[in-house]
Design a protein around this motif. Structure first.
Motif, PDB file in Angstrom:
ATOM      1  N   LYS A   1       0.846  -1.206   0.000  1.00 57.11           N
ATOM      2  CA  LYS A   1       0.000   0.000   0.000  1.00 57.11           C
ATOM      3  C   LYS A   1       0.875   1.247   0.000  1.00 57.11           C
ATOM      4  O   LYS A   1       0.579   2.235  -0.701  1.00 57.11           O
ATOM      5  N   LEU A   2       1.974   1.214   0.773  1.00 53.77           N
ATOM      6  CA  LEU A   2       2.899   2.345   0.796  1.00 53.77           C
ATOM      7  C   LEU A   2       3.504   2.569  -0.587  1.00 53.77           C
ATOM      8  O   LEU A   2       3.621   3.719  -1.050  1.00 53.77           O
ATOM      9  N   ALA A   3       3.900   1.471  -1.253  1.00 55.34           N
ATOM     10  CA  ALA A   3       4.468   1.596  -2.598  1.00 55.34           C
ATOM     11  C   ALA A   3       3.442   2.188  -3.562  1.00 55.34           C
ATOM     12  O   ALA A   3       3.779   3.042  -4.396  1.00 55.34           O
TER      13      ALA A   3
ATOM     14  N   ARG B   1       3.607   5.882  -5.719  1.00 54.91           N
ATOM     15  CA  ARG B   1       3.949   5.367  -7.045  1.00 54.91           C
ATOM     16  C   ARG B   1       4.571   6.396  -7.968  1.00 54.91           C
ATOM     17  O   ARG B   1       5.074   6.039  -9.032  1.00 54.91           O
ATOM     18  N   ASN B   2       4.540   7.666  -7.588  1.00 55.89           N
ATOM     19  CA  ASN B   2       5.221   8.674  -8.397  1.00 55.89           C
ATOM     20  C   ASN B   2       6.735   8.656  -8.177  1.00 55.89           C
ATOM     21  O   ASN B   2       7.471   9.245  -8.965  1.00 55.89           O
ATOM     22  N   TRP B   3       7.180   8.014  -7.097  1.00 49.11           N
ATOM     23  CA  TRP B   3       8.609   7.946  -6.799  1.00 49.11           C
ATOM     24  C   TRP B   3       9.224   6.725  -7.486  1.00 49.11           C
ATOM     25  O   TRP B   3       8.578   5.715  -7.692  1.00 49.11           O
TER      26      TRP B   3
ATOM     27  N   ALA C   1       9.176   3.249  -5.652  1.00 48.53           N
ATOM     28  CA  ALA C   1       7.861   2.613  -5.640  1.00 48.53           C
ATOM     29  C   ALA C   1       7.521   2.051  -7.022  1.00 48.53           C
ATOM     30  O   ALA C   1       6.945   0.960  -7.129  1.00 48.53           O
ATOM     31  N   LYS C   2       7.875   2.780  -8.075  1.00 45.81           N
ATOM     32  CA  LYS C   2       7.655   2.271  -9.432  1.00 45.81           C
ATOM     33  C   LYS C   2       8.427   0.972  -9.648  1.00 45.81           C
ATOM     34  O   LYS C   2       7.911   0.014 -10.233  1.00 45.81           O
ATOM     35  N   LEU C   3       9.683   0.959  -9.177  1.00 46.63           N
ATOM     36  CA  LEU C   3      10.502  -0.242  -9.318  1.00 46.63           C
ATOM     37  C   LEU C   3       9.830  -1.433  -8.628  1.00 46.63           C
ATOM     38  O   LEU C   3       9.701  -2.518  -9.207  1.00 46.63           O
TER      39      LEU C   3
END
Length: 301
Positions: free
Chosen positions: A40-42, A46-48, A51-53
């Motif tokens: 959920k944190l990722a 998701r703009n970072w 998190a995308k990775l």
């Protein structure tokens, strides 16, 4: 063969689409407890790039291996680093350096009650297992009792720290699981696969004595044993996989009968139960080991 694993179950290794979901549920404890919040944190970040990775890595790879027809437990291993990254990012937000230095906050961060309950249940299960394997079992196993006791102690301290709202539970959980894994590697239980099936060396010796070099043997054992191939210096293939690789689907008795008819010089490694039920003309037993019998067709004069 590498690409054919996507649409064909190579060597009979197939499973349902949820095969790897069950692997995660079974083998990522205790970190599985934090995985929902980590993902959920990722998603929230998701703009970072990190998190995308994590999301692309987990989503794409997990989707590919779940849709593959060939299912093997070790295919999921490249997914674990992504899960570790996501969980680490989440626990870095939970961590409070003041707890390490003994700084008391007026308002302490509260953790989900479910965490304390789950670790408490795991601790109780660990203590029960340690007590049974060490004292109550008909065949006490000291190494296993110590392993279960070590992980039970870790989970107990973690549950207490969670109750006290102390983020040092992260350090205890990390070092406790790390030390338990170290104990596992020096115990007789680290290679669980040796406990799962028959010993290969007696059968390999029998095959080397009775089967010509570079000759293929089929067996009623459902899985391929690379160690058996190595020690026997022959290729031993499960009978169902032998015909499945030729896109021929047969029951085991039908596959054995067809192999016996088609191959001029057949060698079969049959378990004792199957040997009693199949009817093969001119059958000649060459030897037995580990509940298996090596048979071939008797040559007629």
């Amino acid at each position: 063969q590498s690409f054919s694993r996507l649409w064909n179950p190579v060597e009979g290794n197939y499973g349902p689409i949820w095969f790897y979901a069950m692997e995660i549920l079974r083998y990522t404890l205790p970190w599985l407890i934090f995985l929902p919040q980590a993902m959920k944190l990722a998603w929230d970040n998701r703009n970072w790039s990190w998190a995308k990775l994590v999301l692309v890595w987990c989503g794409l790879y997990f989707g590919v291996i779940s849709l593959m027809q060939t299912k093997l437990p070790w295919y999921i291993m490249p997914l674990y680093p992504a899960i570790a990254l996501a969980t680490g990012a989440f626990l870095s937000q939970v961590w409070d350096v003041g707890d390490f230095y003994g700084v008391k906050h007026l308002t302490r961060k509260r953790y989900p009650v479910a965490w304390m309950i789950l670790f408490g249940v795991l601790a109780i299960a660990g203590w029960a297992g340690s007590l049974y394997t060490g004292l109550l079992s008909p065949t006490p196993q000291l190494h296993l009792s110590m392993l279960l006791g070590a992980i039970a102690l870790t989970f107990s301290v973690v549950a207490i720290l969670l109750y006290q709202h102390d983020s040092q539970f992260i350090l205890v959980l990390f070092w406790g699981t790390y030390m338990t894994l170290g104990m596992l590697m020096v115990s007789p239980y680290w290679l669980w696969e040796l406990q799962e099936s028959f010993a290969v060396k007696p059968i390999a010796a029998l095959i080397q004595q009775q089967v010509p070099a570079r000759h293929e043997i089929v067996t009623t054992y459902p899985y391929s044993r690379p160690s058996l191939n190595f020690y026997s210096d022959r290729f031993v293939v499960p009978i169902n996989a032998f015909y499945r690789s030729r896109n021929i689907l047969l029951t085991e008795p039908a596959a054995i009968a067809r192999y016996w008819q088609e191959i001029p010089e057949p060698y079969l490694l049959l378990d004792q139960t199957t040997l009693k039920t199949v009817k093969l003309p001119d059958l000649k037993a060459l030897g037995a080991a580990e509940n298996f019998v090596l048979v071939t067709r008797q040559k007629r004069p």
